[in-house]
Design an enzyme around this catalytic site. Structure first.
Site, PDB file in Angstrom:
ATOM      1  N   LYS A   1       3.942   0.507   3.143  1.00  0.00           N
ATOM      2  CA  LYS A   1       2.825   1.131   2.759  1.00  0.00           C
ATOM      3  C   LYS A   1       2.784   0.841   1.174  1.00  0.00           C
ATOM      4  CE  LYS A   1       0.482   5.540   2.535  1.00  0.00           C
ATOM      5  NZ  LYS A   1       0.376   6.968   2.990  1.00  0.00           N
TER       6      LYS A   1
ATOM      7  N   ARG B   1       0.883   7.525  -6.847  1.00  0.00           N
ATOM      8  CA  ARG B   1       1.962   7.421  -5.820  1.00  0.00           C
ATOM      9  C   ARG B   1       2.900   6.144  -6.043  1.00  0.00           C
ATOM     10  NH1 ARG B   1      -0.307  11.454  -3.057  1.00  0.00           N
ATOM     11  NH2 ARG B   1      -2.110  11.388  -1.836  1.00  0.00           N
TER      12      ARG B   1
ATOM     13  N   LYS C   1       0.348  -1.414   5.698  1.00  0.00           N
ATOM     14  CA  LYS C   1      -0.879  -0.691   5.484  1.00  0.00           C
ATOM     15  C   LYS C   1      -1.065  -0.788   4.005  1.00  0.00           C
ATOM     16  CE  LYS C   1      -2.537   4.100   4.816  1.00  0.00           C
ATOM     17  NZ  LYS C   1      -2.170   5.471   4.840  1.00  0.00           N
TER      18      LYS C   1
HETATM   19  C1  PBG Z   1      -1.185  10.309   3.609  1.00  0.00           C
HETATM   20  C2  PBG Z   1      -2.137   9.099   4.153  1.00  0.00           C
HETATM   21  C3  PBG Z   1      -2.793   8.441   3.269  1.00  0.00           C
HETATM   22  C4  PBG Z   1      -3.611   7.530   4.210  1.00  0.00           C
HETATM   23  C5  PBG Z   1      -2.949   7.660   5.473  1.00  0.00           C
HETATM   24  N1  PBG Z   1      -1.874   8.572   5.379  1.00  0.00           N
HETATM   25  C6  PBG Z   1      -3.326   8.483   1.946  1.00  0.00           C
HETATM   26  C7  PBG Z   1      -2.510   8.216   0.707  1.00  0.00           C
HETATM   27  O1  PBG Z   1      -1.175   7.639   0.902  1.00  0.00           O
HETATM   28  O2  PBG Z   1      -2.857   8.464  -0.366  1.00  0.00           O
HETATM   29  C8  PBG Z   1      -4.564   6.585   3.883  1.00  0.00           C
HETATM   30  C9  PBG Z   1      -5.652   6.129   5.280  1.00  0.00           C
HETATM   31  C10 PBG Z   1      -6.746   5.519   4.931  1.00  0.00           C
HETATM   32  O3  PBG Z   1      -6.995   5.131   3.573  1.00  0.00           O
HETATM   33  O4  PBG Z   1      -7.529   5.271   5.749  1.00  0.00           O
HETATM   34  N2  PBG Z   1      -0.025  10.013   2.669  1.00  0.00           N
END
Ligand code: PBG
Length: 328
Positions: free
Chosen positions: A191, A213, A244
């Site tokens: 991620k 983050r 992701k």
């Molecule tokens: C929570 C999370 C996020 C997303 C999914 N779970 C946001 C982030 O990490 O800031 C993003 C999903 C999307 O943009 O569709 N940590």
């Protein structure tokens, strides 16, 4: 003469040699559930996507079931946020109640609970914060408690999206200890710290109130490290690994597909959805063609599972194609 165009002479021939297909069963639809009653709250930057209160979630679930999609990925927006993310592991929390409601309505639909603290903490970070630092090891027990609470509510799958080190092992151990041996872990393994999450943070009220983050989510520049993240999660007990966002990271999807034998999921995130919707609303692109091309590209890169806000539309279009009215 070598004539590759022979393979393209008509739709029947093209179908015969088509290498990649998207199936409705590959799709997972993300949903946002919020406190309150009779709430159906459209999200500005994600046309067609709404937050629902628990008492209205059945409306969207009915559409999902009729569409033939495999599952939903649930994000809860609690009324109360605090430093310890208490609502994340409250068995009566908004997400837990939504899971029970959905499982009653549609027992065969896979319910995937996102496991992360950011929607539940007052500061919006994905872990416990102390002195401006996002603590890793102190966060793990909270994530484990949250995963168990989601499993107890009936979640088939838990999906840790926090990017703390060691969380898959902590969650697996806690699930097994509580008797949830068959609760699957779909880990957000690679991620990336991405600008493509912008619209989601509005939808889930989860923007961090200080900093970013980047100390826990990955640097977008790193492909080899993404493989390490996936292999680590597999070692710790992940059943499915995820990349992701999807579109700027299709090389990562291909790489981890080639380097592991595990099912790979790709998350076609909120910003990717918003760009397509905005261009389509302006008449600049053909939404159906572009969406199907994007989903095909994600499958071709190697992902089996596609998490996408386009899932309801895509399932309807795929249904039409199956009945023979589309595509030609
Ligand atoms: C929570 C999370 C996020 C997303 C999914 N779970 C946001 C982030 O990490 O800031 C993003 C999903 C999307 O943009 O569709 N940590």
């Amino acid at each position: 003469m070598n004539r590759l165009r022979r393979l393209r002479v008509n739709e029947t021939m093209r179908q015969l040699v088509r290498e990649t297909r998207v199936d409705r069963s590959d799709l997972v639809y993300p949903m946002f559930v919020t406190e309150g009653e009779n709430v159906k709250n459209p999200i500005g930057a994600m046309p067609g996507i709404c937050q629902y209160s628990v008492d209205r979630i059945h409306e969207e679930v009915e559409r999902v079931v009729n569409a033939g999609i495999s599952g939903v990925l649930l994000f809860g927006i609690p009324a109360h946020k605090d430093e310890a993310a208490s609502e994340a592991y409250n068995d009566e929390g908004v997400t837990q109640r939504a899971i029970r409601r959905i499982k009653e309505q549609a027992p065969g639909l896979l319910v995937i609970a996102d496991v992360c603290l950011c929607e539940y903490t007052s500061h919006g970070h994905c872990g416990v914060v102390c002195g401006g630092e996002i603590l890793n090891d102190e966060t793990l027990p909270l994530l484990a408690k949250m995963a168990v609470s989601m499993a107890r509510a009936g979640a088939d799958v838990v999906a840790p999206s926090d990017m703390m080190d060691g969380r898959v092992a902590a969650i697996r151990e806690a699930l097994d200890a509580e008797g949830f041996k068959n609760t699957m872990i779909m880990a957000y393994s690679a991620k990336f710290a991405s600008g493509f999450y912008g619209p989601f943070r509005e939808a889930a009220h989860s923007a961090p109130c200080f900093g970013d983050r980047k100390t826990y989510q990955m640097d977008p520049a790193n492909r080899r490290e993404a493989v390490r993240e996936c292999l680590t999660d597999i070692e710790e007990g992940a059943d499915v690994i995820m990349v992701k966002p999807a579109l700027a990271y299709l090389d990562i999807v291909r790489e981890v597909t080639d380097r592991t034998d595990y099912p790979v999921a790709a998350y076609n995130v909120s910003g990717e959805y918003a760009m397509v919707k905005a261009a389509a609303a302006n008449g600049w692109i053909d939404e159906r063609k572009v969406v199907m091309e994007i989903l095909c590209g994600i499958r071709r890169a190697g992902a089996k599972i596609i998490i996408t806000y386009h899932a309801l539309d895509a399932a309807a279009w795929l249904g039409e194609e199956e009945r023979g009215n589309g595509g030609v």
